[in-house]
Write a protein that holds these residues in place. Structure first.
Motif, mmCIF file in Angstrom:
data_model
loop_
_atom_site.group_PDB
_atom_site.id
_atom_site.type_symbol
_atom_site.label_atom_id
_atom_site.label_comp_id
_atom_site.label_asym_id
_atom_site.label_seq_id
_atom_site.Cartn_x
_atom_site.Cartn_y
_atom_site.Cartn_z
ATOM 1 N N GLU A 250 55.891 131.211 -73.534
ATOM 2 C CA GLU A 250 57.023 132.030 -73.950
ATOM 3 C C GLU A 250 58.366 131.441 -73.554
ATOM 4 O OE1 GLU A 250 56.556 134.613 -75.876
ATOM 5 O OE2 GLU A 250 54.389 134.292 -75.762
ATOM 6 N N LEU A 251 58.351 130.336 -72.829
ATOM 7 C CA LEU A 251 59.594 129.799 -72.261
ATOM 8 C C LEU A 251 60.526 129.292 -73.348
ATOM 9 C CD1 LEU A 251 60.326 129.667 -69.236
ATOM 10 C CD2 LEU A 251 59.971 127.199 -69.371
ATOM 11 N N ARG A 252 61.792 129.748 -73.287
ATOM 12 C CA ARG A 252 62.847 129.305 -74.215
ATOM 13 C C ARG A 252 63.792 128.288 -73.573
ATOM 14 N NH1 ARG A 252 59.584 133.331 -76.214
ATOM 15 N NH2 ARG A 252 60.399 134.289 -78.109
ATOM 16 N N ASP A 253 63.954 128.377 -72.252
ATOM 17 C CA ASP A 253 64.958 127.568 -71.554
ATOM 18 C C ASP A 253 64.336 127.085 -70.252
ATOM 19 O OD1 ASP A 253 67.120 126.508 -70.196
ATOM 20 O OD2 ASP A 253 68.488 128.139 -70.684
ATOM 21 N N PHE A 254 64.224 125.762 -70.091
ATOM 22 C CA PHE A 254 63.676 125.183 -68.863
ATOM 23 C C PHE A 254 64.705 124.222 -68.286
ATOM 24 C CE2 PHE A 254 60.982 121.923 -66.656
ATOM 25 C CZ PHE A 254 60.591 122.741 -65.613
ATOM 26 N N GLN A 255 65.086 124.452 -67.021
ATOM 27 C CA GLN A 255 66.055 123.602 -66.344
ATOM 28 C C GLN A 255 65.426 123.077 -65.068
ATOM 29 O OE1 GLN A 255 69.990 125.343 -65.945
ATOM 30 N NE2 GLN A 255 69.641 126.693 -67.690
ATOM 31 N N LEU A 256 65.425 121.762 -64.914
ATOM 32 C CA LEU A 256 64.880 121.100 -63.732
ATOM 33 C C LEU A 256 65.952 120.181 -63.178
ATOM 34 C CD1 LEU A 256 62.431 120.563 -61.913
ATOM 35 C CD2 LEU A 256 61.692 118.814 -63.543
ATOM 36 N N LEU A 277 60.142 126.521 -76.701
ATOM 37 C CA LEU A 277 61.263 125.977 -75.939
ATOM 38 C C LEU A 277 62.426 125.588 -76.844
ATOM 39 C CD1 LEU A 277 61.759 125.405 -72.897
ATOM 40 C CD2 LEU A 277 61.391 122.988 -73.440
ATOM 41 N N ASP A 278 63.606 126.140 -76.542
ATOM 42 C CA ASP A 278 64.828 125.877 -77.306
ATOM 43 C C ASP A 278 65.779 124.966 -76.538
ATOM 44 O OD1 ASP A 278 66.783 126.584 -79.551
ATOM 45 O OD2 ASP A 278 67.908 127.288 -77.796
ATOM 46 N N ARG A 279 65.774 125.056 -75.194
ATOM 47 C CA ARG A 279 66.695 124.281 -74.358
ATOM 48 C C ARG A 279 65.926 123.600 -73.235
ATOM 49 N NH1 ARG A 279 72.150 125.795 -75.017
ATOM 50 N NH2 ARG A 279 72.393 127.528 -76.481
ATOM 51 N N LEU A 280 66.192 122.315 -73.035
ATOM 52 C CA LEU A 280 65.572 121.545 -71.957
ATOM 53 C C LEU A 280 66.662 120.802 -71.198
ATOM 54 C CD1 LEU A 280 63.093 120.382 -70.484
ATOM 55 C CD2 LEU A 280 63.036 118.566 -72.217
ATOM 56 N N THR A 281 66.694 121.023 -69.884
ATOM 57 C CA THR A 281 67.663 120.355 -69.016
ATOM 58 C C THR A 281 66.921 119.599 -67.930
ATOM 59 O OG1 THR A 281 69.331 122.088 -69.340
ATOM 60 C CG2 THR A 281 69.597 120.663 -67.424
ATOM 61 N N LEU A 282 67.194 118.297 -67.804
ATOM 62 C CA LEU A 282 66.603 117.478 -66.751
ATOM 63 C C LEU A 282 67.692 116.715 -66.017
ATOM 64 C CD1 LEU A 282 63.586 115.895 -68.705
ATOM 65 C CD2 LEU A 282 63.557 117.923 -67.242
ATOM 66 N N TRP A 283 67.695 116.806 -64.680
ATOM 67 C CA TRP A 283 68.531 115.968 -63.824
ATOM 68 C C TRP A 283 67.620 114.892 -63.231
ATOM 69 C CZ3 TRP A 283 73.364 117.091 -60.744
ATOM 70 C CH2 TRP A 283 74.208 117.994 -61.394
ATOM 71 N N PHE A 284 67.896 113.612 -63.523
ATOM 72 C CA PHE A 284 67.015 112.546 -63.076
ATOM 73 C C PHE A 284 67.317 112.085 -61.653
ATOM 74 C CE2 PHE A 284 66.796 112.434 -67.657
ATOM 75 C CZ PHE A 284 65.443 112.305 -67.864
ATOM 76 N N GLY A 285 68.578 111.973 -61.289
ATOM 77 C CA GLY A 285 68.933 111.640 -59.920
ATOM 78 C C GLY A 285 68.744 110.181 -59.564
ATOM 79 N N SER A 286 68.682 109.950 -58.261
ATOM 80 C CA SER A 286 68.763 108.599 -57.722
ATOM 81 C C SER A 286 67.403 108.055 -57.294
ATOM 82 C CB SER A 286 69.693 108.604 -56.504
ATOM 83 O OG SER A 286 69.577 107.406 -55.764
ATOM 84 N N PRO A 287 67.171 106.755 -57.487
ATOM 85 C CA PRO A 287 65.945 106.139 -56.951
ATOM 86 C C PRO A 287 65.838 106.287 -55.437
ATOM 87 C CG PRO A 287 66.994 104.690 -58.550
ATOM 88 C CD PRO A 287 67.957 105.816 -58.301
ATOM 89 N N ARG A 288 66.949 106.400 -54.753
ATOM 90 C CA ARG A 288 66.903 106.556 -53.292
ATOM 91 C C ARG A 288 66.304 107.889 -52.886
ATOM 92 N NH1 ARG A 288 70.888 105.805 -49.299
ATOM 93 N NH2 ARG A 288 72.122 107.438 -50.305
ATOM 94 N N LEU A 313 69.205 119.545 -75.901
ATOM 95 C CA LEU A 313 68.603 118.613 -74.962
ATOM 96 C C LEU A 313 69.668 118.098 -74.003
ATOM 97 C CD1 LEU A 313 66.107 116.979 -74.100
ATOM 98 C CD2 LEU A 313 66.842 115.207 -75.740
ATOM 99 N N ARG A 314 69.392 118.231 -72.692
ATOM 100 C CA ARG A 314 70.334 117.780 -71.660
ATOM 101 C C ARG A 314 69.581 116.825 -70.730
ATOM 102 N NH1 ARG A 314 72.883 122.782 -68.839
ATOM 103 N NH2 ARG A 314 74.715 121.450 -68.700
ATOM 104 N N LEU A 315 69.896 115.551 -70.812
ATOM 105 C CA LEU A 315 69.292 114.505 -69.991
ATOM 106 C C LEU A 315 70.397 113.948 -69.102
ATOM 107 C CD1 LEU A 315 67.151 112.807 -72.779
ATOM 108 C CD2 LEU A 315 66.448 114.588 -71.166
ATOM 109 N N MET A 316 70.537 114.525 -67.919
ATOM 110 C CA MET A 316 71.736 114.355 -67.108
ATOM 111 C C MET A 316 71.452 113.585 -65.820
ATOM 112 S SD MET A 316 73.046 118.305 -67.591
ATOM 113 C CE MET A 316 74.519 118.082 -66.592
ATOM 114 N N ASN A 317 72.554 113.060 -65.241
ATOM 115 C CA ASN A 317 72.501 112.446 -63.917
ATOM 116 C C ASN A 317 71.506 111.291 -63.880
ATOM 117 O OD1 ASN A 317 71.822 113.379 -60.525
ATOM 118 N ND2 ASN A 317 73.760 112.649 -61.316
ATOM 119 N N SER A 339 72.618 120.050 -79.979
ATOM 120 C CA SER A 339 73.514 119.562 -78.939
ATOM 121 C C SER A 339 72.766 118.613 -78.026
ATOM 122 C CB SER A 339 74.099 120.721 -78.114
ATOM 123 O OG SER A 339 73.114 121.333 -77.301
ATOM 124 N N VAL A 340 73.505 117.646 -77.482
ATOM 125 C CA VAL A 340 72.966 116.661 -76.539
ATOM 126 C C VAL A 340 73.951 116.537 -75.393
ATOM 127 C CG1 VAL A 340 72.391 114.228 -76.182
ATOM 128 C CG2 VAL A 340 71.685 115.379 -78.294
#
Length: 426
Positions: A250-256, A277-288, A313-317, A339-340
């Motif tokens: 049932e998930l429409r919006d997932f933010q990680l 799912l309508d919206r997906l947000t991912l913060w990738f961050g640092s290898p450290r 789709l949000r592929l951030m950081n 939107s991207v």
């Protein structure tokens, strides 16, 4: 700029449009400056008010920038509307501001509906953001802002809420932890023992305002996910978040939002089926901080087979934003997107040239956000010259990024902090 002191520590802050600028450290030193950006000026003002309340509750005293302590007093009763006086050390009035409104009705209602213990938690600020529909609690935030390691007993408030009449009809729940805990098992335990309210549709979990806590926290939510099948919106935030299997039909919006997104976690997420799912947000961050994802690990997401309704789709950081631009413009998913967002990454002018060269493939987008990347003014000008609905940092941007570690998500909404030491170029 307001200044607060406690012991040998100080905190200064001021609100500028949608930004809250803070400086904190040991008295006698320049301290470290943070900048917290919020979706709107109203959200920034609200964050400033909450910070002020929190500091006073934690024993800080408000002082002027150069010295004299300000004391909060009350004007004698009279025909005029009540006002508060701020007095300097000599007793002279230096500022007048409205006296806060009496405690709003929800706090009284909390004691009446939830019981005295949870009513006290509301007054202490451990339960906040209550929204009511008649006598039915619809939304609430559970806030833990202690210092040091989290004691399991501190999570009695969440356990009590999940056992109270307040769980009936609850639709939005935010658990906000602002400590230096390195484990999040204590937060999950009340859900595992007392269950997730069947009415719950929006869960915000593992959110930190404390920078050290955010970076250190490891959250394995595998045991909790099977109980969240009815959720429509899920936000998870920690230094690292892991799970073995995802089944959230049932998930429409997932933010990680992470300080470092692990490749295994991304593969698990990519293999799941997300029919709604309508919206997906991912913060990738640092290898450290454990962020070992590469652009090829996103192949299943950009193929779109498991995301039939994904539109935002949000592929951030991400450190690999240039390579991501190349993969995005030729992906099967792109024509379906509205939107991207590639913000807070390390996109250089090479990525800008890729997007400009494929402007026709991106022309259907309603929004393309590239805020706070590593673009030069030339790269931004190249994109601005296209007809794309691109959102750039503008003249007040922070300059060329050399690390995604400058950005730390806030615990509410889409805000973030931009971290830099005094003397760094803004």
């Amino acid at each position: 700029m307001e200044r607060y002191e406690r012991g040998d520590q100080f905190i200064e802050f001021e609100q500028v449009l949608s930004m809250l600028r803070l400086r904190a450290g040991k008295i006698g030193t320049p301290g470290k400056e943070d900048r917290r950006f919020h979706p709107s000026s109203e959200a920034s003002i609200q964050a400033e008010m909450e910070l002020r309340t929190r500091l006073l509750r934690e024993g800080y005293r408000r002082v002027t920038g150069a010295g004299g302590e300000l004391l909060l007093g009350a004007e004698p009763p009279g025909p005029a509307s009540p006002r508060a006086l701020l007095l300097d050390a000599r007793g002279d009035a230096v500022l007048r501001e409205p006296v806060p409104e009496p405690a709003p009705r929800p706090k009284d209602l909390a004691s009446e509906v939830l019981g005295d213990a949870l009513g006290d938690a509301v007054r202490a600020g451990d339960l906040a953001g209550l929204e009511w529909e008649g006598r039915m609690l619809r939304a609430v935030s559970v806030v833990y802002d202690g210092s040091g390691l989290v004691d399991p007993l501190e999570f009695d408030t969440l356990a009590a809420l999940l056992q109270s009449g307040g769980r009936k009809g609850l639709r939005r729940l935010e658990v906000s932890v602002m400590t230096e805990a390195s484990e999040f098992a204590h937060v999950l335990q009340p859900f595992l023992e007392h269950g997730v309210p069947s009415s719950l549709r929006h869960l915000v979990l593992c959110t930190f305002d404390n920078i050290e806590g955010f970076l250190a926290t490891r959250a394995d939510v595998t045991a909790l996910l099977p109980a969240l099948r009815d959720l429509e919106r899920l936000e998870l935030q920690a230094g690292q978040v892991t799970f073995d299997r995802v089944d959230l039909p049932e998930l429409r919006d997932f933010q990680l939002r992470t300080a470092g997104l692990g490749r295994d976690t991304l593969r698990t997420l990519s293999a799941a089926r997300w029919p709604a799912l309508d919206r997906l947000t991912l913060w990738f961050g640092s290898p450290r901080h454990g962020g070992d994802c590469r652009v090829e690990d996103l192949a299943a997401v950009l193929d779109g087979e498991h995301f039939p309704r994904l539109r935002h789709l949000r592929l951030m950081n991400a450190t690999f934003t240039d390579e991501l631009c190349e993969a995005l413009v030729s992906s099967r998913l792109l024509p379906r997107l509205r939107s991207v967002d590639l913000s807070l990454g390390l996109m250089t002018d090479e990525g800008a040239r890729t997007l400009a060269r494929h402007a026709a493939a991106l022309g259907h987008l309603q929004k393309l956000s590239l805020v706070n990347n590593a673009l030069t003014h030339e790269g931004e000008a190249l994109l601005a010259a296209t007809s794309l609905p691109v959102e750039l940092s503008g003249p007040g941007h922070h300059g060329r990024n050399d690390s995604v570690e400058h950005f730390v998500p806030l615990s509410q909404g889409d805000g973030y902090m931009y971290l830099f030491q005094p003397g760094d170029a803004p």
